[in-house]
Design a protein around this motif. Structure first.
Motif, PDB file in Angstrom:
ATOM      1  N   SER A 116      45.985 -47.453  20.207  1.00  0.00           N
ATOM      2  CA  SER A 116      46.743 -46.337  19.904  1.00  0.00           C
ATOM      3  C   SER A 116      45.916 -45.168  19.267  1.00  0.00           C
ATOM      4  O   SER A 116      45.035 -45.496  18.791  1.00  0.00           O
ATOM      5  N   LEU A 117      46.476 -43.851  19.635  1.00  0.00           N
ATOM      6  CA  LEU A 117      45.657 -42.807  18.569  1.00  0.00           C
ATOM      7  C   LEU A 117      46.706 -41.820  18.477  1.00  0.00           C
ATOM      8  O   LEU A 117      47.755 -41.802  19.189  1.00  0.00           O
ATOM      9  N   GLN A 118      46.607 -40.961  17.438  1.00  0.00           N
ATOM     10  CA  GLN A 118      47.424 -40.181  16.980  1.00  0.00           C
ATOM     11  C   GLN A 118      46.755 -38.586  17.155  1.00  0.00           C
ATOM     12  O   GLN A 118      45.622 -38.523  17.047  1.00  0.00           O
ATOM     13  N   PHE A 119      47.505 -37.617  17.495  1.00  0.00           N
ATOM     14  CA  PHE A 119      47.174 -36.209  17.792  1.00  0.00           C
ATOM     15  C   PHE A 119      48.362 -35.508  17.249  1.00  0.00           C
ATOM     16  O   PHE A 119      49.358 -35.752  17.127  1.00  0.00           O
ATOM     17  N   THR A 120      47.865 -33.935  17.568  1.00  0.00           N
ATOM     18  CA  THR A 120      48.888 -32.982  17.155  1.00  0.00           C
ATOM     19  C   THR A 120      48.660 -32.168  18.107  1.00  0.00           C
ATOM     20  O   THR A 120      48.217 -31.825  19.195  1.00  0.00           O
ATOM     21  N   ALA A 121      50.212 -31.440  18.371  1.00  0.00           N
ATOM     22  CA  ALA A 121      50.356 -30.374  19.389  1.00  0.00           C
ATOM     23  C   ALA A 121      51.340 -29.502  18.704  1.00  0.00           C
ATOM     24  O   ALA A 121      52.693 -29.919  18.590  1.00  0.00           O
ATOM     25  N   GLY A 122      51.008 -28.266  18.688  1.00  0.00           N
ATOM     26  CA  GLY A 122      51.832 -27.308  17.646  1.00  0.00           C
ATOM     27  C   GLY A 122      52.098 -27.729  16.195  1.00  0.00           C
ATOM     28  O   GLY A 122      51.132 -28.075  15.624  1.00  0.00           O
ATOM     29  N   HIS A 123      53.448 -27.924  16.021  1.00  0.00           N
ATOM     30  CA  HIS A 123      53.464 -28.434  14.637  1.00  0.00           C
ATOM     31  C   HIS A 123      53.938 -29.737  14.539  1.00  0.00           C
ATOM     32  O   HIS A 123      54.351 -30.238  13.274  1.00  0.00           O
ATOM     33  N   PHE A 124      53.832 -30.457  15.611  1.00  0.00           N
ATOM     34  CA  PHE A 124      54.250 -31.752  15.633  1.00  0.00           C
ATOM     35  C   PHE A 124      53.180 -32.773  15.735  1.00  0.00           C
ATOM     36  O   PHE A 124      51.971 -32.644  16.187  1.00  0.00           O
ATOM     37  N   GLN A 125      53.392 -34.045  15.268  1.00  0.00           N
ATOM     38  CA  GLN A 125      52.265 -35.241  15.232  1.00  0.00           C
ATOM     39  C   GLN A 125      52.751 -36.098  16.452  1.00  0.00           C
ATOM     40  O   GLN A 125      53.901 -36.394  16.315  1.00  0.00           O
ATOM     41  N   TYR A 126      51.909 -36.812  17.159  1.00  0.00           N
ATOM     42  CA  TYR A 126      52.230 -37.529  18.021  1.00  0.00           C
ATOM     43  C   TYR A 126      51.288 -38.968  17.989  1.00  0.00           C
ATOM     44  O   TYR A 126      50.281 -38.985  17.328  1.00  0.00           O
ATOM     45  N   ARG A 127      52.029 -39.998  18.377  1.00  0.00           N
ATOM     46  CA  ARG A 127      51.249 -41.220  18.841  1.00  0.00           C
ATOM     47  C   ARG A 127      51.389 -41.718  20.092  1.00  0.00           C
ATOM     48  O   ARG A 127      52.303 -41.747  20.789  1.00  0.00           O
ATOM     49  N   LEU A 128      50.000 -42.066  20.649  1.00  0.00           N
ATOM     50  CA  LEU A 128      49.881 -42.320  22.112  1.00  0.00           C
ATOM     51  C   LEU A 128      49.624 -43.880  22.186  1.00  0.00           C
ATOM     52  O   LEU A 128      48.614 -44.170  21.585  1.00  0.00           O
ATOM     53  N   ASP A 129      50.703 -44.546  22.571  1.00  0.00           N
ATOM     54  CA  ASP A 129      50.540 -46.140  22.527  1.00  0.00           C
ATOM     55  C   ASP A 129      50.068 -46.385  23.741  1.00  0.00           C
ATOM     56  O   ASP A 129      50.523 -46.620  25.147  1.00  0.00           O
ATOM     57  N   LEU A 130      48.740 -47.003  23.946  1.00  0.00           N
ATOM     58  CA  LEU A 130      48.068 -47.145  25.257  1.00  0.00           C
ATOM     59  C   LEU A 130      48.494 -48.614  25.717  1.00  0.00           C
ATOM     60  O   LEU A 130      48.406 -48.680  27.113  1.00  0.00           O
ATOM     61  N   SER A 131      49.114 -49.283  25.111  1.00  0.00           N
ATOM     62  CA  SER A 131      49.369 -50.655  25.737  1.00  0.00           C
ATOM     63  C   SER A 131      50.743 -50.427  26.467  1.00  0.00           C
ATOM     64  O   SER A 131      51.145 -50.798  27.622  1.00  0.00           O
ATOM     65  N   ALA A 132      51.807 -49.582  25.870  1.00  0.00           N
ATOM     66  CA  ALA A 132      52.846 -49.295  26.215  1.00  0.00           C
ATOM     67  C   ALA A 132      53.013 -48.291  26.951  1.00  0.00           C
ATOM     68  O   ALA A 132      54.123 -47.900  27.894  1.00  0.00           O
ATOM     69  N   MET A 133      52.024 -47.533  27.275  1.00  0.00           N
ATOM     70  CA  MET A 133      51.857 -46.155  27.931  1.00  0.00           C
ATOM     71  C   MET A 133      52.878 -45.054  27.677  1.00  0.00           C
ATOM     72  O   MET A 133      53.856 -44.678  28.551  1.00  0.00           O
ATOM     73  N   THR A 134      52.994 -44.881  26.316  1.00  0.00           N
ATOM     74  CA  THR A 134      54.245 -44.128  25.691  1.00  0.00           C
ATOM     75  C   THR A 134      53.548 -43.169  24.808  1.00  0.00           C
ATOM     76  O   THR A 134      52.715 -43.509  24.166  1.00  0.00           O
ATOM     77  N   GLN A 135      54.064 -41.967  24.875  1.00  0.00           N
ATOM     78  CA  GLN A 135      53.564 -40.857  23.838  1.00  0.00           C
ATOM     79  C   GLN A 135      54.988 -40.750  22.803  1.00  0.00           C
ATOM     80  O   GLN A 135      56.248 -40.780  23.222  1.00  0.00           O
ATOM     81  N   ILE A 136      54.970 -40.770  21.516  1.00  0.00           N
ATOM     82  CA  ILE A 136      55.972 -40.730  20.603  1.00  0.00           C
ATOM     83  C   ILE A 136      55.867 -39.684  19.505  1.00  0.00           C
ATOM     84  O   ILE A 136      54.859 -39.482  19.176  1.00  0.00           O
ATOM     85  N   ASN A 137      56.788 -38.666  19.262  1.00  0.00           N
ATOM     86  CA  ASN A 137      56.951 -37.603  18.533  1.00  0.00           C
ATOM     87  C   ASN A 137      57.195 -38.392  17.151  1.00  0.00           C
ATOM     88  O   ASN A 137      58.246 -38.814  17.111  1.00  0.00           O
ATOM     89  N   LEU A 138      56.260 -38.494  16.196  1.00  0.00           N
ATOM     90  CA  LEU A 138      56.467 -38.892  14.866  1.00  0.00           C
ATOM     91  C   LEU A 138      57.558 -38.401  14.040  1.00  0.00           C
ATOM     92  O   LEU A 138      57.888 -39.134  12.963  1.00  0.00           O
ATOM     93  N   VAL A 139      57.931 -37.091  14.311  1.00  0.00           N
ATOM     94  CA  VAL A 139      59.031 -36.617  13.691  1.00  0.00           C
ATOM     95  C   VAL A 139      60.406 -36.690  14.239  1.00  0.00           C
ATOM     96  O   VAL A 139      61.361 -37.222  13.692  1.00  0.00           O
ATOM     97  N   THR A 140      60.371 -36.361  15.581  1.00  0.00           N
ATOM     98  CA  THR A 140      61.943 -36.381  16.385  1.00  0.00           C
ATOM     99  C   THR A 140      61.994 -37.837  16.849  1.00  0.00           C
ATOM    100  O   THR A 140      63.303 -38.263  17.423  1.00  0.00           O
ATOM    101  N   HIS A 141      60.973 -38.416  17.178  1.00  0.00           N
ATOM    102  CA  HIS A 141      60.763 -39.983  17.610  1.00  0.00           C
ATOM    103  C   HIS A 141      61.265 -39.998  19.133  1.00  0.00           C
ATOM    104  O   HIS A 141      61.685 -40.957  19.720  1.00  0.00           O
ATOM    105  N   THR A 142      61.019 -38.844  19.789  1.00  0.00           N
ATOM    106  CA  THR A 142      61.159 -38.695  21.041  1.00  0.00           C
ATOM    107  C   THR A 142      60.160 -39.391  21.775  1.00  0.00           C
ATOM    108  O   THR A 142      58.983 -39.127  21.557  1.00  0.00           O
ATOM    109  N   ARG A 143      60.524 -40.109  22.876  1.00  0.00           N
ATOM    110  CA  ARG A 143      59.468 -41.078  23.624  1.00  0.00           C
ATOM    111  C   ARG A 143      59.255 -40.726  25.010  1.00  0.00           C
ATOM    112  O   ARG A 143      60.376 -40.225  25.593  1.00  0.00           O
TER     113      ARG A 143
END
Length: 356
Positions: A235-262
């Motif tokens: 997995s890897l983490q990145f930022t977009a705007g004021h939010f931080q995200y984690r990209l799970d390469l195995s599950a092929m999902t992106q997660i907002n680490l603040v709102t937990h939107t997937r």
């Protein structure tokens, strides 16, 4: 498996190669030429084996779980020449519903097991015939190394377990995979890929950095692809705007680490890939026909998530007339590239498959 070394394997070690696959022909162990193809597939926990065409023995199927050549008197082994005595040469995975998860790697719901691959590998090398006991919180688990099964002691829940190598090749171009299929040498370059996430309106949007247009974030497709090539289960983490995200390469999902939107994520290759038999056309997007007559993409959320279009495309490029096996849940499947069908090996249910 024995660890006797042929002169060819010894040469591989002297040349700095970290592994060598061999097949026993009678009483002699022979090196498999250009075995990077086998090694690359062996690292993927969702791949059960690979079918190869050989000039001497015809088509053979290498079963990675049993480390044997199915339906043949030929024997199979994999030699390793690690530069150090570290215990993290192998990764250990368990089947979490429909996805293979590495022990100790953060997965769905931000849960991380305290037991890691090196922990299990140490126990396995110390006593491969034993059962390994460990705790996660208040739950007790066992791993039966011979059966390759994890069991929750309290609930009795059983999960498949797999041990796979970490792919490294000192003599290989990091942007290519080479191997021998039959008496042909195949070169399968890793083509540029576009990574996308599914937006609010169901539209797929490219990952782009500042100055590249579109949705701006701290990474782009090239950054993600580089991480994916190094560890497809990571997995890897990145930022977009004021939010931080984690990209799970195995599950092929992106997660907002603040709102937990997937959000769903996908990986697309450029058209007209060059395979073992020349240009095959298409983008390498693989789908199967479901019960309702709808075409479903492999690795879409809720669908067969243990294998992705890219996994299938990689093996297809090696041999468009061959086949592959994979698992989803407790079932095993065979995907026939020539007939373009998927068969459940337990229920014998056959589904149509297509490549776009």
């Amino acid at each position: 498996m024995g660890q006797s070394m042929s002169s060819g394997a010894a040469a591989s070690r002297l040349n700095g190669k970290l592994f060598q696959w061999q097949i026993q022909d009678g009483s002699q162990w022979l090196d498999v030429a250009h075995d990077d193809i086998i090694e690359a597939q062996y690292t993927l926990p969702m791949v059960e084996g690979i079918r190869l065409h050989t000039a001497r023995h015809g088509t053979i199927y290498l079963d990675f779980d049993k480390m044997e050549i199915v339906g043949s008197n030929l024997k199979l082994k994999r030699l390793t020449f690690p530069p150090t005595q570290e215990m993290d040469e192998y990764s250990w995975y368990f089947l979490d519903d429909h996805s293979w998860r590495e022990y100790g790697v953060q997965g769905t719901g931000s849960k991380t097991t305290l037991i890691t691959s090196p922990d299990i590998e140490f126990q396995f090398r110390t006593a491969p015939q034993n059962v390994f006991n460990f705790n996660i919180g208040s739950s007790k688990y066992t791993i039966d190394f011979q059966a390759m099964v994890q069991t929750n002691v309290q609930t009795g829940m059983k999960r498949k377990v797999r041990r796979r190598s970490r792919f490294t090749s000192e003599n290989q171009n990091p942007n290519s995979i080479s191997g021998a299929v039959g008496n042909q040498t195949v070169s399968n370059p890793v083509t540029p890929c576009t990574w996308q996430f599914k937006g609010d309106r169901g539209c797929w949007m490219d990952y782009r950095r500042l100055g590249e247009g579109g949705t701006v974030c701290s990474i782009n497709s090239q950054d993600i692809e580089q991480s994916y090539q190094q560890n497809p289960q990571g997995s890897l983490q990145f930022t977009a705007g004021h939010f931080q995200y984690r990209l799970d390469l195995s599950a092929m999902t992106q997660i907002n680490l603040v709102t937990h939107t997937r959000r769903a994520v996908r990986r697309l290759q450029t058209p007209s890939l060059q395979g073992a038999h020349g240009s095959t056309g298409g983008n390498g997007l693989w789908q199967f026909l479901d019960e309702e007559g709808l075409w479903q993409e492999y690795s879409q959320p809720g669908i067969l998530k243990s294998v992705s279009s890219q996994d299938i495309e990689t093996i297809y490029q090696m041999n468009p007339q061959g086949s592959m096996r994979f698992s989803a849940g407790w079932f095993s499947y065979s995907l026939d590239f020539s007939a373009m069908t998927q068969t459940n090996l337990t229920t014998r249910k056959v589904r149509q498959v297509r490549r776009l």
